[in-house]
Design a protein around this motif. Structure first.
Motif, PDB file in Angstrom:
ATOM      1  N   THR A 185       0.790  -1.252   0.001  1.00 35.84           N
ATOM      2  CA  THR A 185      -0.001  -0.018   0.142  1.00 35.84           C
ATOM      3  C   THR A 185       0.745   1.281  -0.182  1.00 35.84           C
ATOM      4  O   THR A 185       0.657   2.318  -0.759  1.00 35.84           O
ATOM      5  CB  THR A 185      -1.069   0.010   1.039  1.00 35.84           C
ATOM      6  OG1 THR A 185      -1.765  -1.033   1.312  1.00 35.84           O
ATOM      7  CG2 THR A 185      -1.536   1.217   1.357  1.00 35.84           C
ATOM      8  N   ALA A 186       1.969   1.463   0.770  1.00 29.94           N
ATOM      9  CA  ALA A 186       2.943   2.372   0.674  1.00 29.94           C
ATOM     10  C   ALA A 186       3.488   2.386  -0.558  1.00 29.94           C
ATOM     11  O   ALA A 186       3.619   3.779  -0.972  1.00 29.94           O
ATOM     12  CB  ALA A 186       3.681   2.151   1.930  1.00 29.94           C
ATOM     13  N   GLU A 187       3.778   1.466  -1.256  1.00 28.95           N
ATOM     14  CA  GLU A 187       4.529   1.753  -2.610  1.00 28.95           C
ATOM     15  C   GLU A 187       3.579   2.113  -3.495  1.00 28.95           C
ATOM     16  O   GLU A 187       4.133   2.915  -4.338  1.00 28.95           O
ATOM     17  CB  GLU A 187       5.177   0.218  -2.585  1.00 28.95           C
ATOM     18  CG  GLU A 187       6.360  -0.058  -1.775  1.00 28.95           C
ATOM     19  CD  GLU A 187       6.633  -1.700  -2.062  1.00 28.95           C
ATOM     20  OE1 GLU A 187       7.707  -2.136  -1.451  1.00 28.95           O
ATOM     21  OE2 GLU A 187       5.892  -2.353  -2.756  1.00 28.95           O
ATOM     22  N   ALA A 188       2.468   1.389  -3.275  1.00 28.27           N
ATOM     23  CA  ALA A 188       1.482   2.059  -4.410  1.00 28.27           C
ATOM     24  C   ALA A 188       1.069   3.438  -4.078  1.00 28.27           C
ATOM     25  O   ALA A 188       0.933   4.299  -5.281  1.00 28.27           O
ATOM     26  CB  ALA A 188       0.114   1.099  -4.500  1.00 28.27           C
ATOM     27  N   ASN A 189       1.006   4.080  -2.925  1.00 31.95           N
ATOM     28  CA  ASN A 189       0.514   5.236  -2.785  1.00 31.95           C
ATOM     29  C   ASN A 189       1.773   6.367  -3.375  1.00 31.95           C
ATOM     30  O   ASN A 189       1.439   7.431  -3.764  1.00 31.95           O
ATOM     31  CB  ASN A 189       0.314   5.801  -1.117  1.00 31.95           C
ATOM     32  CG  ASN A 189      -0.900   4.945  -0.807  1.00 31.95           C
ATOM     33  OD1 ASN A 189      -1.771   4.665  -1.444  1.00 31.95           O
ATOM     34  ND2 ASN A 189      -0.740   4.671   0.462  1.00 31.95           N
ATOM     35  N   VAL A 190       3.048   5.724  -3.100  1.00 34.43           N
ATOM     36  CA  VAL A 190       4.305   6.666  -3.720  1.00 34.43           C
ATOM     37  C   VAL A 190       4.045   6.770  -4.938  1.00 34.43           C
ATOM     38  O   VAL A 190       4.243   7.811  -5.519  1.00 34.43           O
ATOM     39  CB  VAL A 190       5.365   6.048  -3.011  1.00 34.43           C
ATOM     40  CG1 VAL A 190       6.593   6.666  -3.839  1.00 34.43           C
ATOM     41  CG2 VAL A 190       5.863   6.167  -1.864  1.00 34.43           C
ATOM     42  N   ALA A 191       3.736   5.577  -5.940  1.00 32.42           N
ATOM     43  CA  ALA A 191       3.668   5.661  -7.184  1.00 32.42           C
ATOM     44  C   ALA A 191       2.422   6.236  -7.660  1.00 32.42           C
ATOM     45  O   ALA A 191       2.323   7.009  -8.539  1.00 32.42           O
ATOM     46  CB  ALA A 191       3.610   4.260  -7.710  1.00 32.42           C
ATOM     47  N   ILE A 192       1.363   6.322  -6.884  1.00 29.12           N
ATOM     48  CA  ILE A 192       0.058   7.184  -7.346  1.00 29.12           C
ATOM     49  C   ILE A 192       0.494   8.820  -6.931  1.00 29.12           C
ATOM     50  O   ILE A 192       0.159   9.364  -7.947  1.00 29.12           O
ATOM     51  CB  ILE A 192      -1.110   6.707  -6.547  1.00 29.12           C
ATOM     52  CG1 ILE A 192      -1.633   5.235  -6.665  1.00 29.12           C
ATOM     53  CG2 ILE A 192      -2.260   7.810  -6.444  1.00 29.12           C
ATOM     54  CD1 ILE A 192      -2.713   4.784  -5.722  1.00 29.12           C
ATOM     55  N   ASP A 193       1.007   9.094  -5.956  1.00 29.89           N
ATOM     56  CA  ASP A 193       1.389  10.378  -5.972  1.00 29.89           C
ATOM     57  C   ASP A 193       2.353  10.915  -6.967  1.00 29.89           C
ATOM     58  O   ASP A 193       2.268  12.034  -7.464  1.00 29.89           O
ATOM     59  CB  ASP A 193       1.889  10.622  -4.455  1.00 29.89           C
ATOM     60  CG  ASP A 193       0.756  10.674  -3.317  1.00 29.89           C
ATOM     61  OD1 ASP A 193      -0.563  11.072  -3.816  1.00 29.89           O
ATOM     62  OD2 ASP A 193       1.176  10.419  -2.141  1.00 29.89           O
ATOM     63  N   TYR A 194       3.471   9.919  -7.286  1.00 31.12           N
ATOM     64  CA  TYR A 194       4.429  10.414  -8.242  1.00 31.12           C
ATOM     65  C   TYR A 194       3.774  10.756  -9.607  1.00 31.12           C
ATOM     66  O   TYR A 194       4.121  11.581 -10.280  1.00 31.12           O
ATOM     67  CB  TYR A 194       5.309   9.264  -8.391  1.00 31.12           C
ATOM     68  CG  TYR A 194       6.512   9.590  -9.317  1.00 31.12           C
ATOM     69  CD1 TYR A 194       7.572  10.484  -9.006  1.00 31.12           C
ATOM     70  CD2 TYR A 194       6.589   8.819 -10.528  1.00 31.12           C
ATOM     71  CE1 TYR A 194       8.441  10.630  -9.966  1.00 31.12           C
ATOM     72  CE2 TYR A 194       7.379   9.039 -11.525  1.00 31.12           C
ATOM     73  CZ  TYR A 194       8.486   9.909 -11.105  1.00 31.12           C
ATOM     74  OH  TYR A 194       9.450   9.940 -12.210  1.00 31.12           O
ATOM     75  N   PHE A 195       2.925   9.818 -10.016  1.00 30.34           N
ATOM     76  CA  PHE A 195       2.471   9.903 -11.520  1.00 30.34           C
ATOM     77  C   PHE A 195       1.257  10.871 -11.339  1.00 30.34           C
ATOM     78  O   PHE A 195       1.045  11.715 -12.505  1.00 30.34           O
ATOM     79  CB  PHE A 195       1.574   8.506 -11.781  1.00 30.34           C
ATOM     80  CG  PHE A 195       2.506   7.692 -12.049  1.00 30.34           C
ATOM     81  CD1 PHE A 195       3.615   7.816 -13.164  1.00 30.34           C
ATOM     82  CD2 PHE A 195       2.734   6.245 -11.638  1.00 30.34           C
ATOM     83  CE1 PHE A 195       4.659   6.947 -13.589  1.00 30.34           C
ATOM     84  CE2 PHE A 195       3.705   5.510 -12.087  1.00 30.34           C
ATOM     85  CZ  PHE A 195       4.534   5.684 -12.875  1.00 30.34           C
ATOM     86  N   GLN A 196       0.728  11.394 -10.282  1.00 28.89           N
ATOM     87  CA  GLN A 196       0.022  12.559 -10.185  1.00 28.89           C
ATOM     88  C   GLN A 196       0.576  13.797 -10.382  1.00 28.89           C
ATOM     89  O   GLN A 196       0.309  14.603 -11.314  1.00 28.89           O
ATOM     90  CB  GLN A 196      -0.962  12.538  -8.825  1.00 28.89           C
ATOM     91  CG  GLN A 196      -2.111  11.517  -8.803  1.00 28.89           C
ATOM     92  CD  GLN A 196      -2.783  11.707  -7.545  1.00 28.89           C
ATOM     93  OE1 GLN A 196      -2.143  12.361  -6.511  1.00 28.89           O
ATOM     94  NE2 GLN A 196      -4.150  11.260  -7.513  1.00 28.89           N
ATOM     95  N   LEU A 197       1.985  13.583  -9.780  1.00 30.58           N
ATOM     96  CA  LEU A 197       2.852  14.860  -9.941  1.00 30.58           C
ATOM     97  C   LEU A 197       3.175  15.051 -11.325  1.00 30.58           C
ATOM     98  O   LEU A 197       3.392  15.995 -11.950  1.00 30.58           O
ATOM     99  CB  LEU A 197       3.855  14.692  -8.815  1.00 30.58           C
ATOM    100  CG  LEU A 197       5.166  15.758  -8.801  1.00 30.58           C
ATOM    101  CD1 LEU A 197       5.531  15.776  -7.404  1.00 30.58           C
ATOM    102  CD2 LEU A 197       6.202  15.423  -9.725  1.00 30.58           C
ATOM    103  N   ARG A 198       3.431  13.994 -12.007  1.00 25.03           N
ATOM    104  CA  ARG A 198       3.888  13.986 -13.494  1.00 25.03           C
ATOM    105  C   ARG A 198       2.811  14.416 -14.330  1.00 25.03           C
ATOM    106  O   ARG A 198       3.087  15.214 -15.525  1.00 25.03           O
ATOM    107  CB  ARG A 198       4.321  12.420 -13.814  1.00 25.03           C
ATOM    108  CG  ARG A 198       5.682  11.987 -13.073  1.00 25.03           C
ATOM    109  CD  ARG A 198       6.794  12.870 -13.646  1.00 25.03           C
ATOM    110  NE  ARG A 198       8.157  12.523 -13.144  1.00 25.03           N
ATOM    111  CZ  ARG A 198       8.630  13.562 -12.669  1.00 25.03           C
ATOM    112  NH1 ARG A 198       8.331  14.537 -12.403  1.00 25.03           N
ATOM    113  NH2 ARG A 198       9.864  13.118 -11.966  1.00 25.03           N
ATOM    114  N   GLU A 199       1.531  13.928 -13.972  1.00 27.10           N
ATOM    115  CA  GLU A 199       0.566  14.519 -14.932  1.00 27.10           C
ATOM    116  C   GLU A 199       0.334  16.071 -14.600  1.00 27.10           C
ATOM    117  O   GLU A 199      -0.028  16.758 -15.507  1.00 27.10           O
ATOM    118  CB  GLU A 199      -0.728  13.735 -14.451  1.00 27.10           C
ATOM    119  CG  GLU A 199      -2.068  14.216 -15.273  1.00 27.10           C
ATOM    120  CD  GLU A 199      -2.907  15.261 -14.562  1.00 27.10           C
ATOM    121  OE1 GLU A 199      -3.287  15.965 -15.555  1.00 27.10           O
ATOM    122  OE2 GLU A 199      -2.881  15.471 -13.433  1.00 27.10           O
ATOM    123  N   ILE A 200       0.650  16.570 -13.628  1.00 28.99           N
ATOM    124  CA  ILE A 200       0.491  17.776 -13.227  1.00 28.99           C
ATOM    125  C   ILE A 200       1.450  18.791 -14.057  1.00 28.99           C
ATOM    126  O   ILE A 200       1.384  19.724 -14.700  1.00 28.99           O
ATOM    127  CB  ILE A 200       0.516  18.096 -11.710  1.00 28.99           C
ATOM    128  CG1 ILE A 200      -0.746  17.273 -10.910  1.00 28.99           C
ATOM    129  CG2 ILE A 200       0.777  19.757 -11.414  1.00 28.99           C
ATOM    130  CD1 ILE A 200      -0.716  17.863  -9.447  1.00 28.99           C
TER     131      ILE A 200
END
Length: 481
Positions: A185-200
């Motif tokens: 869950t922690a790893e997935a949350n990092v990836a989710i926040d990271y790709f949200q940042l990349r989308e921004i």
């Protein structure tokens, strides 16, 4: 019962005790049900076009580093830092350690408890004490030194201790699976926040490009106004769109900062001084081999955790049922006793005793029955939770497979919309420059283009997020068998 032995060596006495304990242990039984793997409905395959394409892929995702499938060096670094310092993972590790300690504690009851209980007493007895006339008829003062080893052992005739060990071991395994789930869950949350940042980052790139065009158009309208070739209304309209786009850029920068802060916390760091460099270009999402639905029961740590909870609840039924039967105990001691400390280790001063006892419940006011019913209810609850977890896991996989399929189609259509909006914006500019249309048509075309470009970047970001969530729903990384 207490007896004094003066001829048999202490070693033989201890050996006899050990053989007695071993014989009782080997002949003991276990009451209560044994664990049986729960049976749940398993669909033969996943639905959807994306599922049929991915199921045919026999490749694997590394269990220790599933994020490497995205081939992003920055993400790899962030995930490694997460595994090393995430606070949720560290908390889950302590839960595993506690469960392991509880397993060791429960297992210790399989063995006798041996303790040393040395004692030294000095006693004075009165002359007129009862029965003194039959002996010396005088007052007496004497010493009593003891060096015994005391043994206590519960004979696990009905399997209460062994069922307790089963429950503790299953709980430990459940905590280990929970650790895997927390880590995933922690790893997935990092990836989710990271790709949200990349989308921004991509949206900011689109807005920055649009801002340059809007700034140029605003200056052009100001020049035309100075020469009397346009109106103040058109200049104000151009300035309004420029200001709106600037405001949208600032909102995106706020969202980016918040995503950075969220990643910092997941990495176990303070947000001060933490930053991730901008990277506007993001590759398309990778293909994820999903395998068969039956594989999900072996991959997902929350499903495995729920299964181990069933095993623990099953064992607890046996623990509760064992309380109906007599509790058999073995007690004894061996050592030395003397009134003179200097002669206490003489063989003639050796002492030993071995006794057995049983305590059987006669009337408990329904307490034992209530405990069994409580254990059975807990088992039924764990079974229902397992079924719910399995059904939810299938739903989550199907949700993301559908999302990837429809987002891919939506991406294709949105790219066409962007291309059409670009052509419309170019035609509007050309006609405005030749005086065929007013500037309002240009503003409308620019707003439409910006809206579609932003929508395209958002859909691309959603595809990356859906891929991350799909991998999490499948249980993270795995090795194809």
């Amino acid at each position: 019962m207490r007896s004094f032995l003066h001829k048999k060596p202490l070693s033989r006495w201890l050996a006899a005790c050990g053989l007695t304990v071993l014989a009782l242990q080997l002949t003991a039984c276990r009451v209560g049900p044994n664990y049986k793997a729960p049976v749940v409905p398993v669909p033969p395959s996943y639905t959807g076009e994306a599922a049929s394409q991915s199921a045919a892929d026999a490749s694997s995702i590394g269990a220790a580093s599933w994020w490497q499938v995205f081939d992003d060096a920055e993400l790899n670094t962030l995930e490694q830092q997460t595994d090393a310092a995430n606070t949720d993972i560290r908390i889950a590790v302590t839960h595993v350690d506690q469960a392991a300690a509880m397993t060791g504690y429960a297992r210790s009851y399989l063995f006798p408890t041996v303790s040393a209980q040395p004692a030294a007493d000095r006693t004075r007895e009165a002359q007129n004490r009862p029965n003194n006339g039959a002996t010396s008829g005088r007052a007496s003062t004497y010493n009593d030194f003891q060096l015994p080893l005391v043994l206590n052992y519960e004979i696990d005739a009905w399997g209460r201790v062994r069922r307790t060990v089963e429950a503790a071991r299953a709980t430990q395994q459940a905590n280990e699976d929970d650790l895997r789930f927390v880590r995933l869950t922690a790893e997935a949350n990092v990836a989710i926040d990271y790709f949200q940042l990349r989308e921004i980052d991509q949206e900011i790139r689109v807005l920055d490009s649009t801002l340059a065009d809007l700034q140029q158009a605003y200056r052009l309208n100001q020049t035309l106004l100075q020469h009397g070739l346009t109106s103040e209304l058109q200049v104000a309209q151009a300035k309004t769109l420029l200001d709106q786009t600037n405001a949208s850029t600032q909102a995106l920068r706020l969202s980016r900062a918040q995503s950075e802060h969220a990643i910092a916390v997941l990495l176990g760091r303070t947000v001060e001084g933490f930053s991730i460099p901008s990277q506007p270009d993001t590759p398309p999402p990778p293909s994820v081999p999903i395998g068969l639905p039956s594989d999900l029961l072996k991959r997902r740590p929350d499903v495995l955790e729920a299964d181990r909870n069933i095993a623990a609840a099953t064992a607890q039924i046996g623990v509760a049922k064992a309380a109906y039967f007599p509790q058999l105990s073995l007690t004894g001691f061996v050592g030395y006793e003397s009134s003179n400390a200097s002669t206490i280790l003489n063989w003639q001063n050796s002492i030993a005793s071995l006794g057995a006892s049983a305590a059987a419940p006669i009337f408990t006011g329904g307490r034992l029955h209530a405990n069994v019913e409580q254990a059975r209810a807990a088992y039924r609850g764990s079974l229902a939770q397992y079924e719910k977890t399995v059904l939810t896991s299938y739903k989550e996989v199907e949700d993301q497979l559908s999302a990837l399929q429809y987002l891919r189609d939506q991406q294709h259509l949105q790219d066409l919309a962007v291309s059409d909006a670009q052509q419309a914006e170019q035609l509007a500019n050309q006609r405005f420059k030749t005086g065929l249309v007013n500037y309002l048509d240009v503003l409308t075309a620019q707003q439409t283009l910006l809206f579609n470009q932003q929508a395209a970047t958002q859909i691309a970001g959603q595809r990356m997020l859906a891929t991350v969530v799909l991998i999490k729903a499948l249980g993270g990384g795995w090795t194809h068998s």
